[in-house]
Design a protein around this motif. Structure first.
Motif, PDB file in Angstrom:
ATOM      1  N   GLY A   1       0.843  -1.189   0.000  1.00 43.83           N
ATOM      2  CA  GLY A   1       0.000   0.000   0.000  1.00 43.83           C
ATOM      3  C   GLY A   1       0.875   1.233   0.000  1.00 43.83           C
ATOM      4  O   GLY A   1       1.972   1.228   0.555  1.00 43.83           O
ATOM      5  N   LEU A   2       0.412   2.308  -0.640  1.00 41.52           N
ATOM      6  CA  LEU A   2       1.250   3.499  -0.795  1.00 41.52           C
ATOM      7  C   LEU A   2       0.399   4.751  -0.864  1.00 41.52           C
ATOM      8  O   LEU A   2      -0.589   4.796  -1.597  1.00 41.52           O
ATOM      9  CB  LEU A   2       2.094   3.379  -2.068  1.00 41.52           C
ATOM     10  N   VAL A   3       0.797   5.778  -0.075  1.00 40.26           N
ATOM     11  CA  VAL A   3       0.219   7.118  -0.169  1.00 40.26           C
ATOM     12  C   VAL A   3       1.371   8.110  -0.130  1.00 40.26           C
ATOM     13  O   VAL A   3       2.162   8.124   0.814  1.00 40.26           O
ATOM     14  CB  VAL A   3      -0.755   7.413   0.991  1.00 40.26           C
ATOM     15  N   GLU A   4       1.489   8.939  -1.172  1.00 39.16           N
ATOM     16  CA  GLU A   4       2.516   9.969  -1.232  1.00 39.16           C
ATOM     17  C   GLU A   4       1.812  11.324  -1.355  1.00 39.16           C
ATOM     18  O   GLU A   4       1.369  11.699  -2.436  1.00 39.16           O
ATOM     19  CB  GLU A   4       3.450   9.735  -2.422  1.00 39.16           C
ATOM     20  N   PRO A   5       1.685  12.061  -0.248  1.00 43.49           N
ATOM     21  CA  PRO A   5       0.901  13.304  -0.257  1.00 43.49           C
ATOM     22  C   PRO A   5       1.545  14.403  -1.096  1.00 43.49           C
ATOM     23  O   PRO A   5       2.764  14.425  -1.313  1.00 43.49           O
ATOM     24  CB  PRO A   5       0.875  13.704   1.223  1.00 43.49           C
ATOM     25  N   THR A   6       0.730  15.306  -1.551  1.00 42.68           N
ATOM     26  CA  THR A   6       1.198  16.521  -2.211  1.00 42.68           C
ATOM     27  C   THR A   6       0.396  17.695  -1.687  1.00 42.68           C
ATOM     28  O   THR A   6      -0.738  17.542  -1.247  1.00 42.68           O
ATOM     29  CB  THR A   6       1.027  16.432  -3.737  1.00 42.68           C
TER      30      THR A   6
ATOM     31  N   SER B   1      10.366  10.028  -5.734  1.00 42.43           N
ATOM     32  CA  SER B   1      10.146   8.666  -5.273  1.00 42.43           C
ATOM     33  C   SER B   1      10.313   7.648  -6.381  1.00 42.43           C
ATOM     34  O   SER B   1      10.084   7.938  -7.560  1.00 42.43           O
ATOM     35  CB  SER B   1       8.731   8.551  -4.686  1.00 42.43           C
ATOM     36  N   SER B   2      10.693   6.437  -5.976  1.00 41.20           N
ATOM     37  CA  SER B   2      10.723   5.292  -6.888  1.00 41.20           C
ATOM     38  C   SER B   2       9.668   4.273  -6.500  1.00 41.20           C
ATOM     39  O   SER B   2       9.642   3.168  -7.044  1.00 41.20           O
ATOM     40  CB  SER B   2      12.102   4.621  -6.842  1.00 41.20           C
ATOM     41  N   LEU B   3       8.786   4.629  -5.568  1.00 38.21           N
ATOM     42  CA  LEU B   3       7.826   3.682  -5.027  1.00 38.21           C
ATOM     43  C   LEU B   3       6.607   3.516  -5.921  1.00 38.21           C
ATOM     44  O   LEU B   3       6.087   4.491  -6.467  1.00 38.21           O
ATOM     45  CB  LEU B   3       7.370   4.140  -3.636  1.00 38.21           C
TER      46      LEU B   3
ATOM     47  N   ALA C   1       2.557   7.106   3.586  1.00 38.38           N
ATOM     48  CA  ALA C   1       2.363   5.736   4.063  1.00 38.38           C
ATOM     49  C   ALA C   1       2.958   4.741   3.082  1.00 38.38           C
ATOM     50  O   ALA C   1       2.664   4.794   1.889  1.00 38.38           O
ATOM     51  CB  ALA C   1       0.882   5.436   4.264  1.00 38.38           C
ATOM     52  N   VAL C   2       3.800   3.853   3.595  1.00 43.83           N
ATOM     53  CA  VAL C   2       4.340   2.739   2.823  1.00 43.83           C
ATOM     54  C   VAL C   2       4.043   1.475   3.612  1.00 43.83           C
ATOM     55  O   VAL C   2       4.559   1.289   4.717  1.00 43.83           O
ATOM     56  CB  VAL C   2       5.862   2.867   2.605  1.00 43.83           C
TER      57      VAL C   2
ATOM     58  N   LEU D   1      -0.435  -1.234   9.006  1.00 40.53           N
ATOM     59  CA  LEU D   1      -1.500  -0.299   9.375  1.00 40.53           C
ATOM     60  C   LEU D   1      -0.948   1.119   9.423  1.00 40.53           C
ATOM     61  O   LEU D   1       0.104   1.374  10.025  1.00 40.53           O
ATOM     62  CB  LEU D   1      -2.023  -0.698  10.766  1.00 40.53           C
ATOM     63  N   HIS D   2      -1.621   2.039   8.755  1.00 40.72           N
ATOM     64  CA  HIS D   2      -1.253   3.457   8.837  1.00 40.72           C
ATOM     65  C   HIS D   2      -2.428   4.235   9.414  1.00 40.72           C
ATOM     66  O   HIS D   2      -3.500   4.312   8.799  1.00 40.72           O
ATOM     67  CB  HIS D   2      -0.891   4.017   7.460  1.00 40.72           C
ATOM     68  N   ARG D   3      -2.238   4.789  10.613  1.00 44.28           N
ATOM     69  CA  ARG D   3      -3.274   5.574  11.285  1.00 44.28           C
ATOM     70  C   ARG D   3      -2.627   6.741  12.008  1.00 44.28           C
ATOM     71  O   ARG D   3      -1.568   6.596  12.612  1.00 44.28           O
ATOM     72  CB  ARG D   3      -4.029   4.741  12.339  1.00 44.28           C
ATOM     73  N   ASP D   4      -3.291   7.893  11.964  1.00 43.78           N
ATOM     74  CA  ASP D   4      -2.856   9.062  12.736  1.00 43.78           C
ATOM     75  C   ASP D   4      -1.376   9.380  12.537  1.00 43.78           C
ATOM     76  O   ASP D   4      -0.660   9.700  13.479  1.00 43.78           O
ATOM     77  CB  ASP D   4      -3.143   8.846  14.227  1.00 43.78           C
ATOM     78  N   GLY D   5      -0.919   9.287  11.305  1.00 42.28           N
ATOM     79  CA  GLY D   5       0.454   9.677  11.008  1.00 42.28           C
ATOM     80  C   GLY D   5       1.497   8.658  11.393  1.00 42.28           C
ATOM     81  O   GLY D   5       2.694   8.954  11.363  1.00 42.28           O
TER      82      GLY D   5
END
Length: 650
Positions: free
Chosen positions: A359-364, A372-374, A413-414, A530-534
């Motif tokens: 799973g991946l989230v890269e904010p902007t 990134s290379s992800l 998130a990675v 798990l990614h929660r609250d940073g």
């Protein structure tokens, strides 16, 4: 300008260069090893060529393979990125022999600055101050030991031909020198093909300041201000920023001119970085340490505060264009900070980590940038450098830049690969970092962070994720609503590993909060990412069979002074075996070393006894694999008779 440019690199820098090529309308060509067939840079390029198997020596470091690929795609020029062949003068000459432009400085400049001993002498002759240290070239261990007495302790061992901190060793006392020299030579040979070493005085509370320079073929040299790179671990930079919070305007002007003089001394062309050390106690005095004859990892912070695209500048200079601006035209505005995202385990001493991106989230957002290379599905192996991405925050001042970078990292998130993102947020929040009180030893003084502690909401989300991932059953059992024969409902419960404990958690079908979740089925159960609250958590959920096996093992656990097994702390390759199978070792003796992602980790005997090796040099090992056993000495075993039998059976 060029028609086709081949990017002789991988990962985030290859993606970064391709982005500029696309913006300028230049055809891009990627190269890839077998390990990178599905990598992001391959998908981004207009064309891609396979160059060999996973080992870098047979792919990204193969000059013949790179040049053959360039010929195949009709490339006019090659951009080497950083690392690999970017500072290889033989490669630069080979490009010229093929009629291909090397986007970098002349081979003579690479060679002059690649030999750190000669480079120090050269720039000292131009009036640039240098760090006191050994001056002879090709010194053997005996000569370096003698020179160490003159340099003084503590000191720093550095490979003369290298960069990026690889092979550097800090030596506090004369007794540490012999082993440090052996290790430094081995790494220097493996990384650079040259085991020449030099010694330098270790500057007290040093701050690492570097200056970005640009030089064209027509004699113009300018600097683009400085970057503060003092937040380092194992001589690898972690956080960089521009401008430095340390320098005043007068020192900034002097160090910028000194960097330009270093570039002039070798008739430099292209983008380069001149690195200096400054004692925190004496911010007006600086010392030259080296010049990197390539683009730097941290170049985005300079781009943010100057508005220049450094890759574009490299291309234009390599194409023969003069610089379009003079020193007076360079204006630094605002502040930028970069954090390097590594595949590593901070709680395990920052050892490299591997895995698959689930799973991946890269904010902007405003003032935020991610290089990134992800991509989802990416396999992160131990074959290459552990850096996955760079997060950059830019603002009107340092406070705003810090806040924007933290906001970016909070949402970054990675899942599936352990990273240092949570650690970076904690580091940026440290009072010394917030205040700009930096030095190269700060990260080491802060120590290894404790693993994150999951909240009850985290555990509930993990239990629900595993519950939903289980195969559906026929009939009412498939509803998974806790129904039991007799009409009594009881929620399903799962044991989640938290540290050394197993926490029983009941499934709540309607959790109070949401999270980004990925469930990985592994031998012996599941792992929930798990990614929660940073925060990102890795939560193992062992199945019943695995829990029973652990319970039985705990009953038989050794009560001796130390466990007999030596386990690999990271996945990697056994690069040296110091001990001999069947020989006696003392507590603390080196047994073997494992290398992964350009890092070497030594394993030591946990106690005195007889060594039994399970691996050989060159073997690939996984994390936590048993690589050796040290049977207790008889005198210790008799003090703990219950241990002896258990260790024999192991």
């Amino acid at each position: 300008m060029f028609g086709t440019v081949l990017v002789a690199n991988r990962g985030e820098i290859a993606c970064r260069v391709i982005a500029t090529l696309r913006r300028l309308g230049i055809r891009s060509a990627a190269v890839y090893s077998d390990a990178d067939a599905g990598a992001k840079h391959v998908a981004l390029a207009d064309v891609a060529v396979r160059i060999g198997p996973a080992p870098a020596s047979e792919s990204y470091l193969s000059i013949a393979a790179i040049l053959d690929a360039a010929t195949q795609v009709g490339a006019d020029a090659i951009h080497p990125g950083y690392g690999f062949l970017s500072e290889n003068s033989e490669f630069a000459r080979a490009c010229a022999a093929r009629g291909i432009v090397f986007i970098g400085p002349p081979p003579s400049a690479i060679e002059a600055m690649g030999d750190k001993i000669a480079a120090k002498a050269l720039v000292a002759g131009r009036g640039v101050p240098v760090v006191p240290g050994s001056s002879g070239a090709g010194l053997d261990d005996a000569a370096l030991t003698a020179a160490a007495t003159e340099v003084g302790y503590p000191l720093l061992i550095k490979p003369s031909a290298g960069g990026g901190g690889k092979g550097m060793q800090v030596v506090a006392t004369p007794g540490e020198l012999p082993a440090a020299l052996v290790s430094a030579r081995r790494i220097a040979t493996a990384s650079f093909g040259d085991d020449t070493l030099l010694l330098e005085r270790l500057i007290a509370a040093p701050r690492h300041i570097e200056v970005q320079v640009l030089a064209d073929r027509h004699g113009a040299v300018v600097h683009l201000g400085e970057r503060e790179c003092s937040l380092q671990r194992r001589h690898q930079k972690v956080i960089e920023e521009a401008p430095s919070p340390l320098l005043d305007d007068a020192t900034r002007a002097r160090i910028g001119e000194a960097a330009c003089e270093v570039a002039r001394s070798v008739a430099y062309e292209g983008a380069g970085t001149v690195e200096f050390l400054i004692s925190d106690a004496d911010p007006g005095t600086f010392f030259f340490i080296e010049m990197n004859t390539r683009l730097q990892v941290e170049h985005p912070v300079t781009e943010a505060v100057t508005g220049l695209d450094l890759v574009e500048q490299q291309l234009r200079i390599a194409a023969g264009e003069p610089l379009a601006f003079a020193q007076a035209d360079v204006v630094v505005t605002g502040h930028a900070i970069e954090a390097r995202v590594y595949a590593e385990s901070p709680a395990r001493g920052f050892l490299p980590a591997t895995g698959t991106v689930l799973g991946l989230v890269e904010p902007t957002g405003p003032g935020q940038r991610v290089d990134s290379s992800l991509v989802p599905g990416l396999v992160v192996s131990g074959d290459y450098d552990p850096m996955l991405a760079k997060a950059i925050g830019y603002g009107a001042d340092r406070t705003e830049a810090l806040a924007r970078l933290d906001g970016l990292l909070r949402g970054f998130a990675v899942l599936g690969v352990e990273t240092n993102i949570d650690y970076l947020r904690g580091l940026l929040a440290d009072p010394a970092v917030q205040a700009g009180r930096l030095d190269t030893g700060l990260i080491d003084r802060l120590g290894v962070p404790a693993p994150p502690e999951p909240t009850e909401a985290d555990l509930a989300a993990a239990a629900l994720a595993v519950h939903r991932d289980r195969p559906a059953l026929p009939g009412p059992w498939g509803l998974r609503d806790g129904w039991r024969v007799g009409g009594v409902s009881r929620p399903a419960r799962y044991g989640i590993e938290v540290g050394a404990d197993i926490r029983e958690v009941a499934v709540d079908p309607a959790p109070a909060s949401t999270a980004l979740v990925a469930v990985q089925r592994v031998r012996g159960g599941h792992v929930v990412w798990l990614h929660r609250d940073g925060r990102t958590l890795e939560l193992p959920v062992p199945d019943r069979a695995e829990r029973l096996a652990r319970t039985l093992a705990a009953l038989d656990r050794s009560t001796g002074p130390a466990a007999p097994e030596l386990r690999a702390a990271m996945p990697g390759t056994v690069v040296s075996v110091t001990g001999e199978d069947g020989a006696r070792v003392d507590a603390g003796d080196p047994v073997l070393s494992i290398e992964a992602m350009k890092m070497e980790h030594a394993l030591l005997a946990p106690h005195s006894g007889t060594l039994r090796l399970r691996v050989r040099t060159g073997d690939l090992v996984r994390r936590d694999q048993i690589v050796a056993i040290v049977d207790l000495d008889v005198d210790l075993a008799t003090e703990h008779p219950e241990t002896d039998q258990q260790e024999k059976s192991a």
